[in-house]
Enzyme design. Structure first.
Site, PDB file in Angstrom:
ATOM      1  N   THR A  14       6.760  -6.682  -6.647  1.00 57.41           N
ATOM      2  CA  THR A  14       5.761  -6.700  -7.724  1.00 57.41           C
ATOM      3  C   THR A  14       4.355  -6.393  -7.215  1.00 57.41           C
ATOM      4  OG1 THR A  14       5.581  -9.076  -7.355  1.00 57.41           O
ATOM      5  CG2 THR A  14       7.012  -8.377  -9.170  1.00 57.41           C
ATOM      6  N   VAL A  17       2.070  -2.459  -2.747  1.00 60.62           N
ATOM      7  CA  VAL A  17       2.933  -1.653  -1.871  1.00 60.62           C
ATOM      8  C   VAL A  17       4.354  -1.602  -2.442  1.00 60.62           C
ATOM      9  CG1 VAL A  17       3.959  -1.457   0.434  1.00 60.62           C
ATOM     10  CG2 VAL A  17       1.581  -2.177   0.205  1.00 60.62           C
ATOM     11  N   SER A  43       7.203 -14.524 -10.325  1.00 56.72           N
ATOM     12  CA  SER A  43       7.667 -13.255 -10.906  1.00 56.72           C
ATOM     13  C   SER A  43       9.140 -13.246 -11.279  1.00 56.72           C
ATOM     14  CB  SER A  43       7.419 -12.114  -9.919  1.00 56.72           C
ATOM     15  OG  SER A  43       6.059 -12.019  -9.615  1.00 56.72           O
ATOM     16  N   CYS A 133      -1.869   0.377   7.882  1.00 62.06           N
ATOM     17  CA  CYS A 133      -2.185   1.603   7.125  1.00 62.06           C
ATOM     18  C   CYS A 133      -3.247   2.476   7.806  1.00 62.06           C
ATOM     19  CB  CYS A 133      -2.621   1.254   5.714  1.00 62.06           C
ATOM     20  SG  CYS A 133      -3.651  -0.206   5.618  1.00 62.06           S
ATOM     21  N   GLN A 160     -12.094   2.047   3.902  1.00 61.83           N
ATOM     22  CA  GLN A 160     -10.796   1.651   3.356  1.00 61.83           C
ATOM     23  C   GLN A 160     -10.852   1.269   1.878  1.00 61.83           C
ATOM     24  OE1 GLN A 160      -9.574  -0.207   7.694  1.00 61.83           O
ATOM     25  NE2 GLN A 160      -8.409  -0.944   5.957  1.00 61.83           N
ATOM     26  N   GLY A 164      -5.741  -1.418  -0.583  1.00 57.22           N
ATOM     27  CA  GLY A 164      -5.202  -1.850   0.705  1.00 57.22           C
ATOM     28  C   GLY A 164      -5.186  -3.360   0.821  1.00 57.22           C
ATOM     29  N   LYS A 217      -5.820  -4.373  15.294  1.00 59.45           N
ATOM     30  CA  LYS A 217      -4.530  -3.727  15.001  1.00 59.45           C
ATOM     31  C   LYS A 217      -4.596  -2.265  15.436  1.00 59.45           C
ATOM     32  CE  LYS A 217      -3.733  -6.599  10.906  1.00 59.45           C
ATOM     33  NZ  LYS A 217      -3.868  -6.669   9.434  1.00 59.45           N
ATOM     34  N   ARG A 239     -14.608  -1.788   4.253  1.00 56.51           N
ATOM     35  CA  ARG A 239     -14.069  -1.690   2.883  1.00 56.51           C
ATOM     36  C   ARG A 239     -15.088  -0.977   2.007  1.00 56.51           C
ATOM     37  NH1 ARG A 239      -8.936  -2.600   2.101  1.00 56.51           N
ATOM     38  NH2 ARG A 239      -9.049  -4.686   2.964  1.00 56.51           N
ATOM     39  N   HIS A 246      -7.331   5.709   2.279  1.00 55.02           N
ATOM     40  CA  HIS A 246      -8.259   5.341   3.357  1.00 55.02           C
ATOM     41  C   HIS A 246      -8.768   6.620   4.028  1.00 55.02           C
ATOM     42  CE1 HIS A 246      -7.025   1.314   2.777  1.00 55.02           C
ATOM     43  NE2 HIS A 246      -6.409   1.055   3.920  1.00 55.02           N
TER      44      HIS A 246
HETATM   45  P1  NAP Z   1       0.000  -7.629  -3.221  1.00 56.61           P
HETATM   46  O1  NAP Z   1      -0.285  -6.569  -4.206  1.00 56.61           O
HETATM   47  O2  NAP Z   1      -0.843  -8.861  -3.225  1.00 56.61           O
HETATM   48  O3  NAP Z   1       1.541  -8.051  -3.369  1.00 56.61           O
HETATM   49  C1  NAP Z   1       2.109  -9.126  -2.681  1.00 56.61           C
HETATM   50  C2  NAP Z   1       3.587  -9.198  -2.950  1.00 56.61           C
HETATM   51  O4  NAP Z   1       4.134 -10.275  -2.186  1.00 56.61           O
HETATM   52  C3  NAP Z   1       3.921  -9.504  -4.407  1.00 56.61           C
HETATM   53  O5  NAP Z   1       5.137  -8.907  -4.754  1.00 56.61           O
HETATM   54  C4  NAP Z   1       4.052 -11.013  -4.389  1.00 56.61           C
HETATM   55  O6  NAP Z   1       4.863 -11.526  -5.417  1.00 56.61           O
HETATM   56  C5  NAP Z   1       4.741 -11.216  -3.056  1.00 56.61           C
HETATM   57  N1  NAP Z   1       4.520 -12.576  -2.593  1.00 56.61           N
HETATM   58  C6  NAP Z   1       3.346 -13.207  -2.387  1.00 56.61           C
HETATM   59  N2  NAP Z   1       3.545 -14.493  -2.035  1.00 56.61           N
HETATM   60  C7  NAP Z   1       4.867 -14.686  -2.021  1.00 56.61           C
HETATM   61  C8  NAP Z   1       5.718 -15.799  -1.757  1.00 56.61           C
HETATM   62  N3  NAP Z   1       5.226 -16.992  -1.438  1.00 56.61           N
HETATM   63  N4  NAP Z   1       7.067 -15.630  -1.848  1.00 56.61           N
HETATM   64  C9  NAP Z   1       7.582 -14.436  -2.207  1.00 56.61           C
HETATM   65  N5  NAP Z   1       6.842 -13.344  -2.480  1.00 56.61           N
HETATM   66  C10 NAP Z   1       5.510 -13.469  -2.388  1.00 56.61           C
HETATM   67  O7  NAP Z   1      -0.095  -7.081  -1.729  1.00 56.61           O
HETATM   68  P2  NAP Z   1       0.293  -5.626  -1.156  1.00 56.61           P
HETATM   69  O8  NAP Z   1      -0.929  -4.806  -1.030  1.00 56.61           O
HETATM   70  O9  NAP Z   1       1.458  -5.072  -1.899  1.00 56.61           O
HETATM   71  O10 NAP Z   1       0.698  -5.994   0.319  1.00 56.61           O
HETATM   72  C11 NAP Z   1       1.781  -6.831   0.610  1.00 56.61           C
HETATM   73  C12 NAP Z   1       1.895  -6.962   2.119  1.00 56.61           C
HETATM   74  O11 NAP Z   1       2.276  -5.724   2.666  1.00 56.61           O
HETATM   75  C13 NAP Z   1       0.590  -7.326   2.827  1.00 56.61           C
HETATM   76  O12 NAP Z   1       0.367  -8.713   2.843  1.00 56.61           O
HETATM   77  C14 NAP Z   1       0.783  -6.740   4.169  1.00 56.61           C
HETATM   78  O13 NAP Z   1       1.465  -7.625   5.044  1.00 56.61           O
HETATM   79  C15 NAP Z   1       1.636  -5.527   3.880  1.00 56.61           C
HETATM   80  N6  NAP Z   1       0.827  -4.318   3.816  1.00 56.61           N
HETATM   81  C16 NAP Z   1       1.024  -3.447   4.772  1.00 56.61           C
HETATM   82  C17 NAP Z   1       0.337  -2.279   4.764  1.00 56.61           C
HETATM   83  C18 NAP Z   1       0.558  -1.359   5.882  1.00 56.61           C
HETATM   84  O14 NAP Z   1      -0.349  -0.701   6.233  1.00 56.61           O
HETATM   85  N7  NAP Z   1       1.713  -1.252   6.424  1.00 56.61           N
HETATM   86  C19 NAP Z   1      -0.570  -1.968   3.791  1.00 56.61           C
HETATM   87  C20 NAP Z   1      -0.780  -2.869   2.804  1.00 56.61           C
HETATM   88  C21 NAP Z   1      -0.051  -4.042   2.834  1.00 56.61           C
HETATM   89  P3  NAP Z   1       4.215 -12.079  -6.809  1.00 56.61           P
HETATM   90  O15 NAP Z   1       3.847 -10.885  -7.607  1.00 56.61           O
HETATM   91  O16 NAP Z   1       5.334 -12.859  -7.392  1.00 56.61           O
HETATM   92  O17 NAP Z   1       3.045 -12.907  -6.409  1.00 56.61           O
HETATM   93  C1  3JM Z   2      -2.540  -5.218   5.301  1.00 55.13           C
HETATM   94  O1  3JM Z   2      -0.042 -12.179   4.775  1.00 55.13           O
HETATM   95  C2  3JM Z   2      -1.016 -11.604   5.255  1.00 55.13           C
HETATM   96  O2  3JM Z   2      -1.930 -12.217   5.823  1.00 55.13           O
HETATM   97  C3  3JM Z   2      -1.027 -10.100   5.160  1.00 55.13           C
HETATM   98  C4  3JM Z   2      -2.359  -9.501   5.334  1.00 55.13           C
HETATM   99  C5  3JM Z   2      -2.340  -7.984   5.348  1.00 55.13           C
HETATM  100  C6  3JM Z   2      -1.812  -7.240   6.407  1.00 55.13           C
HETATM  101  C7  3JM Z   2      -1.048  -7.908   7.502  1.00 55.13           C
HETATM  102  O3  3JM Z   2      -1.676  -8.478   8.407  1.00 55.13           O
HETATM  103  O4  3JM Z   2       0.182  -7.843   7.455  1.00 55.13           O
HETATM  104  C8  3JM Z   2      -2.926  -7.322   4.262  1.00 55.13           C
HETATM  105  C9  3JM Z   2      -3.023  -5.964   4.252  1.00 55.13           C
HETATM  106  C10 3JM Z   2      -1.923  -5.852   6.389  1.00 55.13           C
HETATM  107  C11 3JM Z   2      -1.443  -5.025   7.507  1.00 55.13           C
HETATM  108  O5  3JM Z   2      -0.903  -3.940   7.243  1.00 55.13           O
HETATM  109  O6  3JM Z   2      -1.605  -5.386   8.669  1.00 55.13           O
END
Ligand code: NAP
Ligand code: 3JM
Length: 340
Positions: A14, A17, A43, A133, A160, A164, A217, A239, A246
């Site tokens: 949800t 990403v 959700s 990212c 960024q 993100g 990172k 940001r 980005h």
């Molecule tokens: P987001 O829009 O805030 O989405 C977070 C997702 O995690 C939602 O589906 C949320 O579910 C779920 N979640 C949060 N708390 C949870 C819990 N306690 N139990 C189960 N599910 C939970 O964040 P996003 O931008 O998609 O990013 C998500 C994560 O992906 C980041 O925290 C980071 O680690 C990673 N990320 C990586 C990159 C990369 O460069 N590779 C880039 C961006 C993010 P609900 O909707 O139910 O709250």
């Molecule tokens: C991108 O749970 C967290 O603290 C996630 C924070 C986060 C991250 C991460 O550290 O995994 C938000 C956005 C990233 C990332 O890609 O490193």
């Protein structure tokens, strides 16, 4: 590759990403036999669309991975730490988008255009880490240069997008812009300060050395992915009030001189990277036009004026696509082609 397809779980389906993850799986016709969207308790029961069908979100839990072949995680680092080992125990290979496991020596950290061979090591922990990212977007341009002549030093400054930082951060910029236009006070909840009409030189938590986690990172992941611990990286991550994609201003110093014309050829030959560099006709990459595209774009390629073997350039990539969801699905594609 299995003829009957794979059961794919998306943990964080949800989120910003996760939603793109579902779209990328559809667009690339990944052989999905069954999709399992997982998220928080909040959700559960929410309906998401996948390949024209309505699918109910289930709760992310250790037992959710029974019968799952591939688990794509983007639900934050603590959820990855809690549930990725359980997913592997159930028999699912995990592609993790968080920072939880990236620097662990027995976990491969992969950009498929750069180091697909590293995926082979997934059998030790059952986890393949997706880089940050900003690291991915920056390395899509640095990797081909490094192959041509070893990189000694990089100075990178990022610009960024708010998405993100997740779906709530994207909403916050929209709400602030609306409030500003209506002459109302601006709500500030996700970022430490107002992001609309502002620039914040602060992403993720500060460390003792004065750099943020986001900046470190880039330092550490660059060395691991390019398999060269001697590369020196000096990062500043910022940001900006952009919705998606980005941008990174990069200065690089290589062992041999790389003339601008050669750099252009080397960039153009690299899959997933396109050169958009015609200043006379105002052609350069910008986030507004790169958002929604799979490729990263490089432009403003020019010789550095301060060091002999230096180049400067500007690279832009959709951080939800190549920076996260697309890269993760590409990893899964290599996994099924070669190993599953
Ligand atoms: P987001 O829009 O805030 O989405 C977070 C997702 O995690 C939602 O589906 C949320 O579910 C779920 N979640 C949060 N708390 C949870 C819990 N306690 N139990 C189960 N599910 C939970 O964040 P996003 O931008 O998609 O990013 C998500 C994560 O992906 C980041 O925290 C980071 O680690 C990673 N990320 C990586 C990159 C990369 O460069 N590779 C880039 C961006 C993010 P609900 O909707 O139910 O709250
Ligand atoms: C991108 O749970 C967290 O603290 C996630 C924070 C986060 C991250 C991460 O550290 O995994 C938000 C956005 C990233 C990332 O890609 O490193």
């Amino acid at each position: 590759m299995r003829q009957d397809g794979y059961v794919v779980a998306v943990a964080g389906a949800t989120g910003a990403v996760g939603e793109v993850m579902l779209r990328v799986l559809e667009e690339r016709k990944f052989p999905v036999r069954r999709i399992k969207p997982l998220a928080s308790e909040r959700s559960v029961g929410k309906i998401l669309k996948f390949q024209g069908e309505e699918i109910k979100v289930e709760q992310l839990s250790a037992s959710a991975f029974e019968g799952v072949d591939i688990a794509l995680f983007s639900a934050g680092a603590s959820r990855s730490k809690e549930f990725a080992p359980a997913a592997w125990k159930s028999g699912a290979v995990v592609v993790d988008n968080s920072s939880a496991f990236r620097m662990e020596p027995d976990v491969p950290l992969v950009v498929p255009e750069i180091n697909p061979h590293a995926i082979a090591q997934y059998t030790t922990r059952g986890i393949i880490a997706n880089p940050n990212c900003t690291t991915i977007v920056t390395l899509m341009a640095l990797a081909p240069l490094h192959r041509y002549s070893r990189i000694k030093r990089v100075v990178a400054s990022s610009y960024q997008a708010v998405s993100g930082a997740g779906a709530k951060a994207l909403e916050e910029l929209k709400r602030q812009v609306r409030a500003w236009a209506a002459g109302e006070p601006l709500p500030v909840e996700v970022f430490p300060y107002q992001i609309a009409f502002n620039v914040l030189p602060h992403i993720d938590a500060f460390q003792e050395n004065g750099y943020t986690n986001e900046e470190m990172k880039l330092v550490n992941e660059t060395r691991k992915i390019l398999e060269d611990d001697r590369i020196l990286v000096s990062p500043t991550t910022v940001r900006v009030p952009v919705f998606t994609a980005h941008s990174v201003s990069v200065h690089v110093e290589t062992e041999q001189k790389i003339p601008v014309a050669t750099a252009r050829e080397v960039f153009a030959a690299f899959p997933g990277l396109r050169v958009l560099d015609d200043p006379a006709n105002k052609q350069y990459p910008m986030p507004l036009f790169v958002a929604g595209q799979d490729d990263c774009f490089v432009g403003r390629i020019r010789e550095d004026l301060a060091v002999p073997n230096g180049l400067n350039f500007w690279v832009v990539g959709d951080q939800l696509r190549k920076g996260a969801a697309l890269n993760a699905v590409q990893i899964a594609e290599v996994l099924i082609e070669r190993y599953l």
